[in-house]
Motif scaffolding. Structure first.
Motif, mmCIF file in Angstrom:
data_model
loop_
_atom_site.group_PDB
_atom_site.id
_atom_site.type_symbol
_atom_site.label_atom_id
_atom_site.label_comp_id
_atom_site.label_asym_id
_atom_site.label_seq_id
_atom_site.Cartn_x
_atom_site.Cartn_y
_atom_site.Cartn_z
ATOM 1 N N GLY A 198 47.226 68.578 -41.081
ATOM 2 C CA GLY A 198 47.853 69.886 -41.139
ATOM 3 C C GLY A 198 47.623 70.491 -42.503
ATOM 4 O O GLY A 198 46.763 70.040 -43.269
ATOM 5 N N THR A 199 48.394 71.494 -42.827
ATOM 6 C CA THR A 199 48.282 72.155 -44.127
ATOM 7 C C THR A 199 49.682 72.325 -44.715
ATOM 8 O O THR A 199 50.687 71.976 -44.099
ATOM 9 N N GLY A 200 49.724 72.888 -45.914
ATOM 10 C CA GLY A 200 51.008 73.143 -46.557
ATOM 11 C C GLY A 200 51.549 71.930 -47.282
ATOM 12 O O GLY A 200 50.957 70.840 -47.273
ATOM 13 N N ASN A 201 52.714 72.110 -47.897
ATOM 14 C CA ASN A 201 53.301 71.086 -48.754
ATOM 15 C C ASN A 201 53.909 69.932 -47.959
ATOM 16 O O ASN A 201 54.491 70.127 -46.893
ATOM 17 N N ILE A 202 53.789 68.746 -48.533
ATOM 18 C CA ILE A 202 54.595 67.603 -48.118
ATOM 19 C C ILE A 202 55.873 67.643 -48.957
ATOM 20 O O ILE A 202 55.812 67.688 -50.183
ATOM 21 N N GLY A 238 57.307 65.879 -38.212
ATOM 22 C CA GLY A 238 56.387 66.164 -37.106
ATOM 23 C C GLY A 238 55.659 67.477 -37.259
ATOM 24 O O GLY A 238 54.785 67.809 -36.450
ATOM 25 N N LYS A 239 56.004 68.224 -38.296
ATOM 26 C CA LYS A 239 55.339 69.497 -38.573
ATOM 27 C C LYS A 239 54.767 69.479 -39.981
ATOM 28 O O LYS A 239 55.238 68.752 -40.853
ATOM 29 N N ASP A 240 53.733 70.279 -40.197
ATOM 30 C CA ASP A 240 53.186 70.386 -41.545
ATOM 31 C C ASP A 240 54.007 71.386 -42.348
ATOM 32 O O ASP A 240 55.054 71.871 -41.894
ATOM 33 N N GLY A 241 53.535 71.701 -43.545
ATOM 34 C CA GLY A 241 54.308 72.562 -44.430
ATOM 35 C C GLY A 241 54.428 73.992 -43.963
ATOM 36 O O GLY A 241 55.287 74.738 -44.452
ATOM 37 N N THR A 242 53.607 74.381 -42.987
ATOM 38 C CA THR A 242 53.672 75.740 -42.455
ATOM 39 C C THR A 242 54.485 75.821 -41.166
ATOM 40 O O THR A 242 54.678 76.912 -40.619
ATOM 41 N N THR A 292 50.262 65.899 -52.438
ATOM 42 C CA THR A 292 51.258 66.964 -52.241
ATOM 43 C C THR A 292 51.035 67.795 -50.995
ATOM 44 O O THR A 292 51.915 68.564 -50.618
ATOM 45 N N LYS A 293 49.845 67.670 -50.356
ATOM 46 C CA LYS A 293 49.491 68.523 -49.218
ATOM 47 C C LYS A 293 49.138 67.670 -48.001
ATOM 48 O O LYS A 293 48.605 66.567 -48.114
ATOM 49 N N TRP A 294 49.386 68.229 -46.818
ATOM 50 C CA TRP A 294 49.082 67.511 -45.579
ATOM 51 C C TRP A 294 47.586 67.408 -45.317
ATOM 52 O O TRP A 294 47.150 66.550 -44.531
#
Length: 358
Positions: A79-83, A25-29, A63-65
């Motif tokens: 979103g941003t950051g890694n999956i 439910g949250k992105d990588g950040t 690899t990224k949201w």
């Protein structure tokens, strides 16, 4: 199985379940995902993953949201950051169903190497069978344990396990631990049966909706939630056929026919399968009167024939075995030569002279 003592292994399908992809439910950040699509009936979220998206994430190339493929599917940047994709480390039937589906479904999917390298590569399932021989450790039909890059730097043949897209992976033993790790890891998703996620598990994590072959071929624009109804529709296309009673007695003949790696029926959830029961063929009466064959037979009749059992299955995210399979199950159970029998039964030819389970 020690057939000299207990007879043939009898293997029967017990129930049907979907393998769901749950997410944190949250992105990588750590920011809340911006999910815009509506939640479909029976689902728990509006997160939509096309076949290309699932194959790209699992193969380590999406690899990224904020990957453009995910953005286009969901009407805006999620979103941003890694999956982080979380998988099972232990041997698992859930892993088999997951790998079995993606080996077939991903073989013709292609896309960018990752978010920064546009070169087009295959999104075919790249992780090999951990139990395979060194001559051919590929995953032709799925595997209980696979060579994920974070778990095994090299495969059983000494070859490096590459991660050409640079995806982020994590691992856990058992479905419960997998869900716990997905819960605690920003941007994470992973696979487990539907009873580990919402809406079956109260307070659990949400799951994504996936494209079936029907949705892709007929361009429905729809995505299927991991419901027991969708799993049952998927498995309705598996039809058991046994030419002889001896074929019916072979447990591998059941498991060979009891898989649908790419269901094509309308309304199918694309990753589903049977859970199996294994039992002895030959039994001896117990001195205390608690005869296991009677108890097991009574329970089987309940599972396969009681509306109450069907209700219990549905409440836990599972579906009952289709009628065509029930017919073959009872053909085997009622077979004097190959079905479960007491060693003292004069009609039980293949149990004569055996010790029998006690």
């Amino acid at each position: 199985g020690n057939p000299a003592k207990f007879g043939n292994i009898i293997q029967l399908p017990a129930l049907i379940g979907p393998v769901a992809i749950g997410f944190n439910g949250k992105d990588g950040t750590g920011a809340t995902l911006n999910i815009l699509p509506a939640t479909p009936a029976g689902g728990s979220s509006g997160l939509n993953l096309s076949r290309k998206a699932v194959c790209g994430i699992v193969s380590g190339h999406i690899t990224k949201w904020d990957n453009p493929i995910l953005t286009a599917l969901n009407g805006g940047v999620l979103g941003t950051g890694n999956i982080t994709f979380v998988h099972r480390t232990d041997g698992s039937g859930t892993t088999f169903l997951f790998a079995n589906a993606l080996v077939e479904q991903c073989r013709y999917e292609f896309g960018p190497t990752n978010e920064t390298t546009p070169a087009v590569v295959s999104y075919a399932f790249p992780w090999t069978d951990r139990a395979g021989s060194c001559a051919n450790p590929l995953v032709p039909v799925g595997a209980n344990q696979v060579n994920w890059p974070d778990q095994f730097p090299t495969d059983q043949c000494g070859n490096a396990v590459p991660n050409t897209g640079g995806g982020t992976f994590a691992n856990a033993s058992g479905s419960g631990s997998l869900v716990t790790l997905v819960t605690s890891t920003n941007g994470a998703m992973g696979y487990a049966s539907s009873d580990f996620w919402l809406p079956v598990k109260v307070g659990g994590l949400k799951t994504a909706n996936l494209q079936s072959q029907w949705d892709i071929t007929t361009s429905t624009g729809q995505f299927q939630p991991p419901t027991y109804q969708g799993a049952q529709i998927a498995m309705s296309s598996a039809i058991p056929r046994f030419a002889t009673a001896a074929d019916r007695a072979n447990p591998l003949a059941w498991s060979l026919q009891g898989v649908v790696p790419n269901p094509v029926v309308k309304g199918s959830y694309p990753i589903a399968g049977f859970t199996w029961l294994d039992m002895y063929q030959c039994y001896q009466p117990h001195a205390n009167g608690n005869n296991p064959l009677v108890w097991f037979s009574t329970w089987l009749n309940y599972v396969y024939g009681s509306p109450n059992a069907a209700d219990i299955l549905h409440e836990n995210g599972f579906a009952e075995v289709p009628g065509v399979w029930i017919t073959e199950i009872y053909n085997l159970l009622n077979d004097n030569n190959f079905g479960p029998r007491y060693t003292s039964d004069p009609a039980a030819v293949n149990c004569a002279g055996k010790v029998g389970a006690y």
